[in-house]
Design an enzyme around this catalytic site. Structure first.
Site, mmCIF file in Angstrom:
data_model
loop_
_atom_site.group_PDB
_atom_site.id
_atom_site.type_symbol
_atom_site.label_atom_id
_atom_site.label_comp_id
_atom_site.label_asym_id
_atom_site.label_seq_id
_atom_site.Cartn_x
_atom_site.Cartn_y
_atom_site.Cartn_z
ATOM 1 N N ARG A 213 0.841 -1.203 0.000
ATOM 2 C CA ARG A 213 0.000 0.000 0.000
ATOM 3 C C ARG A 213 0.871 1.247 0.000
ATOM 4 N NH1 ARG A 213 -3.191 -2.722 4.646
ATOM 5 N NH2 ARG A 213 -4.778 -3.865 3.512
ATOM 6 N N PHE A 229 -11.606 -5.198 -5.369
ATOM 7 C CA PHE A 229 -11.561 -6.102 -4.202
ATOM 8 C C PHE A 229 -11.068 -5.304 -2.993
ATOM 9 C CE2 PHE A 229 -10.501 -8.412 -8.097
ATOM 10 C CZ PHE A 229 -11.439 -9.435 -8.129
ATOM 11 N N ASP A 251 -16.103 -3.664 -4.417
ATOM 12 C CA ASP A 251 -16.127 -4.986 -3.759
ATOM 13 C C ASP A 251 -17.524 -5.560 -3.949
ATOM 14 O OD1 ASP A 251 -14.166 -6.312 -1.325
ATOM 15 O OD2 ASP A 251 -16.213 -7.082 -1.504
ATOM 16 N N SER A 252 -17.614 -6.866 -4.130
ATOM 17 C CA SER A 252 -18.939 -7.455 -4.338
ATOM 18 C C SER A 252 -19.744 -7.474 -3.046
ATOM 19 C CB SER A 252 -18.810 -8.883 -4.888
ATOM 20 O OG SER A 252 -18.012 -9.642 -4.018
ATOM 21 N N ALA A 281 -16.363 -7.658 -9.529
ATOM 22 C CA ALA A 281 -15.194 -7.048 -10.172
ATOM 23 C C ALA A 281 -15.165 -7.320 -11.675
ATOM 24 C CB ALA A 281 -13.920 -7.589 -9.534
ATOM 25 N N ASP A 299 -6.651 -7.098 -6.141
ATOM 26 C CA ASP A 299 -6.234 -7.900 -4.976
ATOM 27 C C ASP A 299 -7.350 -8.869 -4.600
ATOM 28 O OD1 ASP A 299 -4.794 -8.844 -2.811
ATOM 29 O OD2 ASP A 299 -5.437 -7.227 -1.478
ATOM 30 N N CYS A 339 -2.991 -14.131 -3.452
ATOM 31 C CA CYS A 339 -2.660 -14.563 -2.089
ATOM 32 C C CYS A 339 -2.917 -16.058 -1.924
ATOM 33 C CB CYS A 339 -3.425 -13.743 -1.050
ATOM 34 S SG CYS A 339 -5.196 -13.893 -1.204
HETATM 35 N N1 SAH Z 1 -7.453 -5.524 -0.988
HETATM 36 C C1 SAH Z 1 -8.033 -5.769 0.309
HETATM 37 C C2 SAH Z 1 -8.205 -7.237 0.608
HETATM 38 C C3 SAH Z 1 -9.036 -7.984 -0.406
HETATM 39 S S1 SAH Z 1 -9.826 -9.392 0.232
HETATM 40 C C4 SAH Z 1 -7.199 -5.084 1.379
HETATM 41 O O1 SAH Z 1 -6.160 -4.486 1.083
HETATM 42 O O2 SAH Z 1 -7.598 -5.131 2.535
HETATM 43 C C5 SAH Z 1 -10.811 -9.877 -1.071
HETATM 44 C C6 SAH Z 1 -12.120 -9.101 -1.232
HETATM 45 O O3 SAH Z 1 -12.668 -9.478 -2.485
HETATM 46 C C7 SAH Z 1 -13.194 -9.409 -0.204
HETATM 47 O O4 SAH Z 1 -13.562 -8.216 0.447
HETATM 48 C C8 SAH Z 1 -14.375 -9.967 -1.010
HETATM 49 O O5 SAH Z 1 -15.644 -9.492 -0.576
HETATM 50 C C9 SAH Z 1 -14.096 -9.434 -2.394
HETATM 51 N N2 SAH Z 1 -14.612 -10.229 -3.530
HETATM 52 C C10 SAH Z 1 -14.653 -11.573 -3.658
HETATM 53 N N3 SAH Z 1 -15.119 -11.906 -4.886
HETATM 54 C C11 SAH Z 1 -15.366 -10.750 -5.553
HETATM 55 C C12 SAH Z 1 -15.837 -10.432 -6.868
HETATM 56 N N4 SAH Z 1 -16.151 -11.384 -7.737
HETATM 57 N N5 SAH Z 1 -15.946 -9.131 -7.205
HETATM 58 C C13 SAH Z 1 -15.618 -8.153 -6.325
HETATM 59 N N6 SAH Z 1 -15.182 -8.400 -5.082
HETATM 60 C C14 SAH Z 1 -15.052 -9.670 -4.688
#
Ligand code: SAH
Length: 395
Positions: A213, A229, A251-252, A281, A299, A339
Site C-alpha cells: 500500500r 476487491f 467490492d462485491s 469485479a 487484490d 494470495c
Molecule cells: N485488498 C483488500 C483485501 C481484499 S480481500 C485489502 O487491502 O484489505 C478480497 C475481497 O474481495 C473481499 O472483500 C471480497 O468481498 C471481495 N470479492 C470476492 N469476490 C469478488 C468479486 N467477484 N468481485 C468483487 N469483489 C469480490
C-alpha cells in the site's frame, strides 16, 4: 525428556524433519500409541525410536504440526519464549513499538515456529487465530503467555477462530480471552482504520499489504485510481494520501463497501474524490470505458484454497488480469496480486503473462512484491510464502 504419547515414522520418513520442515504427513506414519486424540501434543520418533520432534496431532493430510525439535514440555515457558522471540524480531526491525504504525503481525504460524497460530496486533488489542485443533485447545495457556510477554503493549486479546478450524464446537470459537475493549481504531503508517474483529475476514484487516500500500501511495499523485476487491479500503486511503485525482473502490460485498467508506471518512472526512461500488469485479471491468483509470489494483481473494483448484484459479487470474489490461490507460500502472498459497510465483506470473499477451499491449514489470517482514518465511518451510504481486507498466 517429556512423556507425551508417541507417533513413530516409517523408515526413511524422518528426512524432511531432519531438515526442520515442520509438518508430518499422515502417509509418513508407521504407528501411533493408543489413545492419541485430535489436538494432543505428541512426541514424534523415527522408525528406530529416536526422538525427532514434538507437535500437535490432527487428523488429515498434515498429521503433526511441529512445535519444537527439542525434547521438551509444551508449558508456559515454551509459549513465553516463542512470543519473546517473535516480539524481539519485530522490535529489532522497527515494526513493533512504532508510533506511526500500531498494526502488525506478531505471530505468523510456521514463520514464527508456531504452526497453526496467527496473532495480529491492532493498537491495544491482539487478535489471535487458531488454524489447528491443538492451538485451539491451548488457547487459554497461549493467551496467558502472550499477555505476559506483551505487558502494557496490549490490554485485550480477542480469539477469532470460528472460520479457521475444521470443526465447530459450541461457543468457544471466538470472544475475548483478556480484556474486552470496543475501541477498534488502529493505525497503519499514520492512516486510521476500524478493525471488525467480531465479523471481519481474517483477523479483521489485511495486515500483509502494508508495504505494498505504501508503494502504491508513491504512484498515486494526480492519478485516477481503481481499487478492485477493496475490502476495508486499505489501498484506497493510501492512494488518497498520495494525491490521487479520484479513487473508485469496488467490492462485491456491500458490507465491505460500507467498511471502506467508513475508513475513508475516518481519514478524509467529506473528501469527494472517493466513491465506492458494491459490484462484481469482473462485471465492473466489463462495463468500464477504456482509459478511465491510470492506476488499477487487483487484490482478489485466494482463487485456489487447495491444489485441486489450481487450474481454475490460474484461469481466473488470467481472465481478471486480461480485463484490466484491456481497460487501463496507456502509460498506466497495474498492481496485481495473488494470495493463494497453492499458486506459485512462477504460475502467477505465467497467468499474468498470458493475460498481457492476450491484450497485445506492451507490459513491463516494475516491481515484484511479496509479504512484509512481519509475515516471515521459515527458510525450512517454503510453503510459507503465499503473497505475490507484480507492479506493471502498461503501454
Ligand atoms: N485488498 C483488500 C483485501 C481484499 S480481500 C485489502 O487491502 O484489505 C478480497 C475481497 O474481495 C473481499 O472483500 C471480497 O468481498 C471481495 N470479492 C470476492 N469476490 C469478488 C468479486 N467477484 N468481485 C468483487 N469483489 C469480490
Amino acid at each position: 525428556m517429556n512423556n507425551y504419547k508417541q507417533i513413530r515414522l516409517r523408515k526413511g520418513k524422518d528426512e524432511s524433519l531432519r531438515r526442520f520442515h515442520p509438518w508430518v504427513f499422515s502417509g509418513a506414519i508407521q504407528s501411533m500409541d493408543e489413545g492419541i486424540e485430535e489436538g494432543d501434543v505428541v512426541r514424534v520418533v523415527t522408525f528406530s525410536g529416536d526422538f525427532i520432534a514434538v507437535g500437535h496431532y490432527q487428523q488429515g493430510s498434515i498429521a503433526v504440526r511441529v512445535l519444537t525439535f527439542s525434547d521438551v514440555l509444551i508449558d508456559d515457558d515454551f509459549w513465553s519464549s516463542r512470543f519473546r522471540s517473535a516480539l524481539q524480531m519485530r522490535l529489532d526491525i522497527g515494526i513493533a513499538d512504532n508510533l506511526q504504525n500500531n498494526t502488525y503481525r506478531l505471530v505468523h504460524g510456521e514463520g514464527d515456529h508456531l504452526p497453526g497460530l496467527i496473532v495480529d496486533v491492532y493498537g491495544k488489542t491482539a487478535v489471535m487465530q487458531a488454524h489447528s485443533i491443538g492451538m485451539h485447545l491451548c488457547r487459554k495457556q497461549i493467551a496467558k503467555a502472550l499477555a505476559g510477554v506483551m505487558g502494557s503493549r496490549i490490554a485485550n486479546i480477542y480469539y477469532k477462530s470460528e472460520t479457521t478450524l475444521p470443526f465447530m464446537t459450541a461457543d468457544d470459537m471466538s470472544g475475548f480471552l483478556v480484556g474486552g475493549s470496543e475501541d477498534n481504531i488502529a493505525t497503519e503508517n499514520g492512516l486510521k482504520f476500524r478493525v471488525d474483529w467480531l465479523r471481519g475476514q481474517k483477523t479483521g484487516f489485511f495486515v500483509d499489504q502494508r508495504e505494498n500500500r505504501s508503494l502504491l501511495e508513491h504512484y498515486s499523485k494526480g492519478k485516477r485510481v481503481l481499487n478492485m476487491f477493496c475490502y476495508t479500503g486499505g489501498f484506497s486511503f493510501y492512494a488518497m494520501r498520495g494525491g490521487a485525482q479520484f479513487v473508485h473502490s469496488v467490492d462485491s460485498s456491500g458490507k465491505a463497501v460500507k467498511l471502506t467508506e467508513r475508513n475513508v471518512e475516518l481519514n478524509y472526512p467529506g473528501d469527494e474524490r472517493h466513491k465506492a461500488f458494491a459490484e462484481d469485479a469482473f462485471d465492473f471491468l466489463d462495463k468500464v470505458e477504456r482509459d478511465t483509470y491510470d492506476l488499477i489494483i487487483l487484490d482478489p481473494p485466494a482463487f485456489a484454497k487447495h491444489k485441486s483448484a489450481l487450474k481454475n484459479a490460474l484461469i481466473g487470474y488470467r481472465k481478471l488480469n486480461a480485463k484490466a489490461f484491456a481497460k487501463i490507460k496507456s502509460g498506466g500502472v497495474l498492481f496485481t496480486f495473488s494470495c493463494s498459497q497453492a499458486v506459485s510465483k512462477e504460475q502467477f506470473r505465467l497467468a499474468v503473462f498470458s493475460a498481457a499477451a492476450q491484450s497485445r499491449r506492451k507490459v513491463r514489470i516494475l516491481h515484484q512484491l511479496t509479504q512484509p517482514a512481519d509475515h516471515p518465511i521459515n527458510i525450512y518451510h517454503p510453503e510459507g510464502e503465499y503473497l505475490k504481486g507484480l507492479v506493471l507498466y502498461v503501454e
